[in-house]
Enzyme design. Structure first.
Site, PDB file in Angstrom:
ATOM      1  CG  HIS A  85      -2.099  -0.952   1.033  1.00  0.00           C
ATOM      2  ND1 HIS A  85      -2.850  -1.410   2.087  1.00  0.00           N
ATOM      3  CD2 HIS A  85      -2.621  -1.520  -0.092  1.00  0.00           C
ATOM      4  CE1 HIS A  85      -3.793  -2.224   1.627  1.00  0.00           C
ATOM      5  NE2 HIS A  85      -3.670  -2.305   0.319  1.00  0.00           N
ATOM      6  CG  HIS A 100      -4.012  -4.940   5.347  1.00  0.00           C
ATOM      7  ND1 HIS A 100      -5.114  -4.149   5.566  1.00  0.00           N
ATOM      8  CD2 HIS A 100      -3.069  -4.109   4.835  1.00  0.00           C
ATOM      9  CE1 HIS A 100      -4.846  -2.904   5.202  1.00  0.00           C
ATOM     10  NE2 HIS A 100      -3.611  -2.855   4.743  1.00  0.00           N
TER      11      HIS A 100
END
Ligand code: ZN
Ligand code: FE
Length: 258
Positions: free
Chosen positions: A55, A111
């Site tokens: 990310h 995640h």
């Protein structure tokens, strides 16, 4: 002596910086500017970069850091990380360049699909850098993984020594504690923790690192096997829930809407 410094970035990220008197290694530098400021102010050389997952708020600063310092970048083998020079999979050992610290990669998908953690002794203290998987009193959202994967990843981290210091990617603690208290209003350790973490924020201090022991006592996502947590989840869902993974999945859904 190696110390671990939180560098705040964006609204609530922490970039963790490990340093001695001359060298520094950063974990999850989403932004280069606050890292460069710190390095200049403290007269340190950057000697390496670690990344837990892909990310942008964790890797966005890497290219600008590499322009200034040609250093190795250690990142998850199964994700694309800018400038990555060494792919880290479960069990891989990372000797931090320039620092007397050795960390080991742990696979913790959920995640993101290839999310890893770094674990090892820093100055004699077991230390864990776990990005957006385990948070203080909470856990990351399931963007790329199943509840089963995330539950297994959190269980792996929960098995680390209770004294392990846990360095998470975000300051989410107070919001997580509000949810934890909705799940376990009678947990005395949790209530005391909510008071002490609020006091830290009131003083402008980070609530991190936390520890595995404290998380086991207060983080509902590590406590789904307990009858009172299962009962709270079933009351909220209005139906019975089969096993630990199903309790975890329902708890994560509850938190998403909380
Ligand atoms: Zn993330
Ligand atoms: Fe993040």
């Amino acid at each position: 002596m190696v110390s671990i410094i939180p560098i705040p970035a964006f609204a609530d990220n922490y970039i963790w910086l490990l340093r001695d008197r001359a060298n520094a290694v950063v974990v999850d530098p989403g932004d280069a500017a606050p890292v460069l400021d710190y390095l200049v102010r403290e007269d340190l050389a950057l000697t390496g970069v670690l990344a837990t997952h892909h990310h942008n708020d964790h890797v966005g600063g890497i290219p600008a850091l590499l322009e200034r310092y040609a250093v190795p970048v250690f990142g998850p083998a199964r994700e694309s990380i800018p400038g990555r020079s060494r792919a880290i999979a479960a069990g891989d050992v990372v000797c931090l360049p320039g620092l007397p610290v050795t960390l080991t990669g742990i696979d913790i998908p959920g995640h993101t699909a290839g999310h890893i953690a770094f674990f090892g002794d820093v100055d004699g203290q077991p230390s864990l850098f776990c990005g957006d998987t385990l948070f203080a009193a909470g856990c990351g959202r399931l963007f790329e993984g199943t509840p089963g994967e995330m539950w297994k990843s959190l269980s792996t981290l929960a098995d680390l020594p209770a004294a392990t210091r846990v360095y998470c990617g975000h300051e989410y603690t107070l919001a997580n504690l509000r949810f934890a208290l909705a799940v376990e209003p009678d947990n005395a350790t949790l209530r005391e923790r909510a008071r002490s973490e609020q006091a830290k924020r009131d003083r402008g201090e980070p609530t991190l690192p936390t520890s595995i022991g404290l998380e086991l006592a207060t983080n509902p996502f590590l406590r789904v096997s307990l009858p009172n947590v299962k009962a709270a989840v079933e009351r909220h869902a209005g139906s019975s829930v089969a096993d630990d993974v199903a309790v975890f999945a329902a708890l994560r859904e509850w938190k998403n809407r909380f």
